[in-house]
Design an enzyme around this catalytic site. Sequence first.
Site, PDB file in Angstrom:
ATOM      1  N   PHE A 138      -4.844  83.054 -20.649  1.00 17.12           N
ATOM      2  CA  PHE A 138      -4.142  84.280 -19.723  1.00 17.12           C
ATOM      3  C   PHE A 138      -5.286  85.278 -19.753  1.00 17.12           C
ATOM      4  O   PHE A 138      -5.568  85.959 -20.548  1.00 17.12           O
ATOM      5  CB  PHE A 138      -2.976  84.667 -20.373  1.00 17.12           C
ATOM      6  CG  PHE A 138      -2.204  85.831 -19.539  1.00 17.12           C
ATOM      7  CD1 PHE A 138      -1.648  85.615 -18.324  1.00 17.12           C
ATOM      8  CD2 PHE A 138      -2.369  87.067 -19.734  1.00 17.12           C
ATOM      9  CE1 PHE A 138      -1.131  86.260 -17.344  1.00 17.12           C
ATOM     10  CE2 PHE A 138      -1.960  88.151 -18.910  1.00 17.12           C
ATOM     11  CZ  PHE A 138      -1.425  87.585 -17.817  1.00 17.12           C
ATOM     12  N   ASP A 223     -12.434  87.235 -24.201  1.00 17.31           N
ATOM     13  CA  ASP A 223     -11.371  88.146 -23.866  1.00 17.31           C
ATOM     14  C   ASP A 223     -10.570  88.618 -24.901  1.00 17.31           C
ATOM     15  O   ASP A 223      -9.877  87.642 -25.618  1.00 17.31           O
ATOM     16  CB  ASP A 223     -10.552  87.541 -22.699  1.00 17.31           C
ATOM     17  CG  ASP A 223      -9.188  88.141 -22.453  1.00 17.31           C
ATOM     18  OD1 ASP A 223      -9.028  88.999 -23.250  1.00 17.31           O
ATOM     19  OD2 ASP A 223      -8.748  87.850 -21.374  1.00 17.31           O
ATOM     20  N   LYS A 252      -5.283  96.404 -23.913  1.00 15.67           N
ATOM     21  CA  LYS A 252      -4.029  96.559 -24.878  1.00 15.67           C
ATOM     22  C   LYS A 252      -4.081  97.620 -25.736  1.00 15.67           C
ATOM     23  O   LYS A 252      -3.596  98.819 -25.430  1.00 15.67           O
ATOM     24  CB  LYS A 252      -3.512  95.301 -25.436  1.00 15.67           C
ATOM     25  CG  LYS A 252      -3.132  94.252 -24.295  1.00 15.67           C
ATOM     26  CD  LYS A 252      -2.119  93.186 -24.777  1.00 15.67           C
ATOM     27  CE  LYS A 252      -1.456  92.757 -23.759  1.00 15.67           C
ATOM     28  NZ  LYS A 252      -2.131  91.495 -22.749  1.00 15.67           N
TER      29      LYS A 252
END
Length: 396
Positions: A138, A223, A252
């Site tokens: 993702f 990532d 995040k």
Amino acid sequence: MPDNPIMRQADQNIAATYQRFPVVFTKGRGATLWDSEGRAYTDFVAGIAVCALGHAHPRIAQAVSDQMNRLVHVSNLFYTGPQAELAAWLTADSFADRVFFGNSGAEANEAAIKLARKYFHNKGETHRYEIISMQQSFHGRTMGTLSATGQEKIRKGFEPVLQGFHFAPFNDAETLERMITDKTCAVLLEPLQGEGGVCGPDPGYLKAVRHLCDKTGALLIFDEIQTGMGRTGKLFAYQHFGVEPDIMTLAKALANGLPIGAMLAREHIAEAFGYGSHASTFGGGPVITTAALAVLKLIEEEKLINHCAKMGKYFFGRLEALKTKYDVVEQVRGLGLLLGLKLKVEGAPIVTACMENGFLINCVQNNILRFIPPLIIEENQIDDLIDCLDKILGDI
Ligand SMILES: *Cc1c(COP(=O)(O)O)cnc(C)c1O
């Protein structure tokens, strides 16, 4: 469904892209959230691995408020102190030499994809634009990052996606070796897949990927949007595996809930982003970067990474005990406080049952319960969740 005016208004006027739980949150402190009815919940979601220092941390609130009263925005036509300081801190603590700031995880990955292509373009290797990412990965929802995301359901309906993306099976270096060609500019992966089901790398896998990249000249992009900022028990997940990437993305938890994304790269690669090649109006603004600096200071002062590693081990052990006790539990996965419990049954009813008992958890890939609490979570809060899960699993 409770008849709540906020829910009604939201359901009428907000794009229906989210299927929300019927609860309105109004307040948070530490790892606790309160809803509009005054009910308290212990939060093992943390805004999807975002609020690492817990909700409404007073030190972050103070720093942001002071900055709001001083200077909010001037654009990247000019210098501001907090952005410079944050970039210095991030590069000092990682493999990287330079940082580009955006406003989200997807934007950080967009920057990484653009930089990898530009790097080879500048070297005159314009045919070298392909990126290999992983199945079940993702990387975001923009056109570029959904093109890099190895989940059919996320790309479906938005075709044609961007050209030049291929998907390798995670934890399979042999297949990756066959897939890398002289057109491959980068291999992009999450060191530990979050949304894909809390899947960690097999021993030696990331080293093998690094070796394949070195052999072929392809860039390695990690990532770490979900795994970064201490979540796995190290500041960055790559530090567990003795492997450094060429480019890394963060978002995040970086500003504990304020929107920020960062793309970090080694000097000789970052060089490819010259004047005018990439930009963001809001990226790295003084308020957001002040929040991120407060986060970094607190991680250090509160020895949060040690605490996370310790709580993660404890939590893992308690989940293992549930696995021993209940046949429906297939596997405990993850690192630090990014943990998963793979079930032989659907996870959604368990998420709902937890919520009814005052615990927020989340489920990925239908049957994997994911636990991503604030890193400040304490043993007794973990114990309470385990007791709750014990009861729910016992009733299945
Ligand atoms: C959340 C996430 C993203 C996307 O971040 P947004 O801020 O939602 O754009 C990308 N990669 C990973 C690994 C993520 O967990």
